[in-house]
Scaffold this motif. Sequence first.
Motif, PDB file in Angstrom:
ATOM      1  N   GLN A   1      50.197  61.060  37.083  1.00  0.00           N
ATOM      2  CA  GLN A   1      51.273  61.856  37.673  1.00  0.00           C
ATOM      3  C   GLN A   1      50.961  63.330  37.467  1.00  0.00           C
ATOM      4  N   ARG A   2      51.213  64.153  38.469  1.00  0.00           N
ATOM      5  CA  ARG A   2      51.011  65.599  38.373  1.00  0.00           C
ATOM      6  C   ARG A   2      49.537  66.015  38.409  1.00  0.00           C
ATOM      7  N   TYR A   3      48.631  65.119  38.778  1.00  0.00           N
ATOM      8  CA  TYR A   3      47.201  65.480  38.739  1.00  0.00           C
ATOM      9  C   TYR A   3      46.929  66.779  39.513  1.00  0.00           C
ATOM     10  N   ASP A   4      47.436  66.871  40.741  1.00  0.00           N
ATOM     11  CA  ASP A   4      47.107  68.051  41.559  1.00  0.00           C
ATOM     12  C   ASP A   4      47.649  69.332  40.932  1.00  0.00           C
TER      13      ASP A   4
ATOM     14  N   PRO B   1      40.191  60.742  44.494  1.00  0.00           N
ATOM     15  CA  PRO B   1      41.361  60.610  45.381  1.00  0.00           C
ATOM     16  C   PRO B   1      42.180  59.352  45.082  1.00  0.00           C
ATOM     17  N   TYR B   2      41.537  58.289  44.604  1.00  0.00           N
ATOM     18  CA  TYR B   2      42.265  57.050  44.275  1.00  0.00           C
ATOM     19  C   TYR B   2      42.832  57.108  42.866  1.00  0.00           C
ATOM     20  N   ARG B   3      41.991  57.511  41.929  1.00  0.00           N
ATOM     21  CA  ARG B   3      42.431  57.487  40.528  1.00  0.00           C
ATOM     22  C   ARG B   3      43.471  58.562  40.212  1.00  0.00           C
ATOM     23  N   SER B   4      43.430  59.668  40.948  1.00  0.00           N
ATOM     24  CA  SER B   4      44.390  60.733  40.636  1.00  0.00           C
ATOM     25  C   SER B   4      45.826  60.256  40.880  1.00  0.00           C
ATOM     26  N   ARG B   5      45.980  59.195  41.691  1.00  0.00           N
ATOM     27  CA  ARG B   5      47.337  58.660  41.920  1.00  0.00           C
ATOM     28  C   ARG B   5      47.895  58.006  40.662  1.00  0.00           C
ATOM     29  N   LEU B   6      47.005  57.621  39.742  1.00  0.00           N
ATOM     30  CA  LEU B   6      47.462  57.006  38.489  1.00  0.00           C
ATOM     31  C   LEU B   6      47.889  58.059  37.469  1.00  0.00           C
TER      32      LEU B   6
END
Length: 312
Positions: free
Chosen positions: A240-243, A233-238
């Motif tokens: 872009q477009r992870y979700d 949840p924290y690293r996916s913010r780094l």
Amino acid sequence: MSDWLKVFAPATVANVGPGYDVLGLALDSPGDWVEAMRTEQRGVQIVEITGDDGRLPRVAALNCAGVSARLVQEKIDPAAGVALKVHKGMPIGSGLGSSSASSVAAAWATNLALGGALSKVDVLDACRAGEKLATGAPHADNVLPSLIGGITLIRSYEPFDYLELPTPLELRFAIVSPELEIKTADARKILPERVPMEDVVRNLGNVAALVAALYEGRLDLFGRALDDFVVVPYRSRLIQRYDDVHAAAMDAGALGCSISGSGPAMFAACTEETAEVVAAALVDGFQRSGIGAKSFIAGINTRGVRLVDEVE
Ligand code: HSE
């Protein structure tokens, strides 16, 4: 024939979803190569690095490969000398265990060049010291599978205790490397010191299920167990477009998908039949928002670091 010998160490997927710092697996490609030769000059010299666009330090004490090699040389013979040539086979800072592969290949090549007295486990601490120089922490979830191959679980760091888990050879990994760079040290600093109990509980369930899935050979369960609630949840913010990229992989038939190591690479667990389609979906997911990305498909490397051949 020259006295150089050449070693290959595989890339790795650390964490394998919910197993932050404890689970890791070795990929059959890519990887790094290190050549080593015994010399008269005491200590370790790095005489050549290729494939890094000039980005890595040439001074051995500042380079993870130089540090791990030096510790191995000191352990075998403090008076000995070794020269190294490092050939990078993967991007730096990509989340595929680049620094670990170099540390492992250098440690093993040095051991072999000095007579091969040490086992793979004997050089683990030297590899962890290389990893610490590169990332700020001596975690072993990349270096251990790069050394011994397969899927590994670190039960405890202090005292160090690990297991080799069953390796489903039919499992494929579609890996996407977006044109983003994340330093592992930065990706570790953004993590909170405390996490909510409910997230820990969800992760415990998934780590346990993932291990059970490997013992039972259940790829569907392995895929479901890849979700992480503590770190991603924290690293996916780094990333872009992870979700969207994650959703694209799952829609294309992936068994599960997560961040490889500290990112930005992402991996999707697949069957052989779906791997190509999933790899294309991962790339497309990034490219839709203008982020260049490359993908490849790999199986699991079960050998770990190995001598390639004598160099002509
Ligand atoms: N377990 C490590 C991390 C692997 O996620 O920070 C990356 O080196």
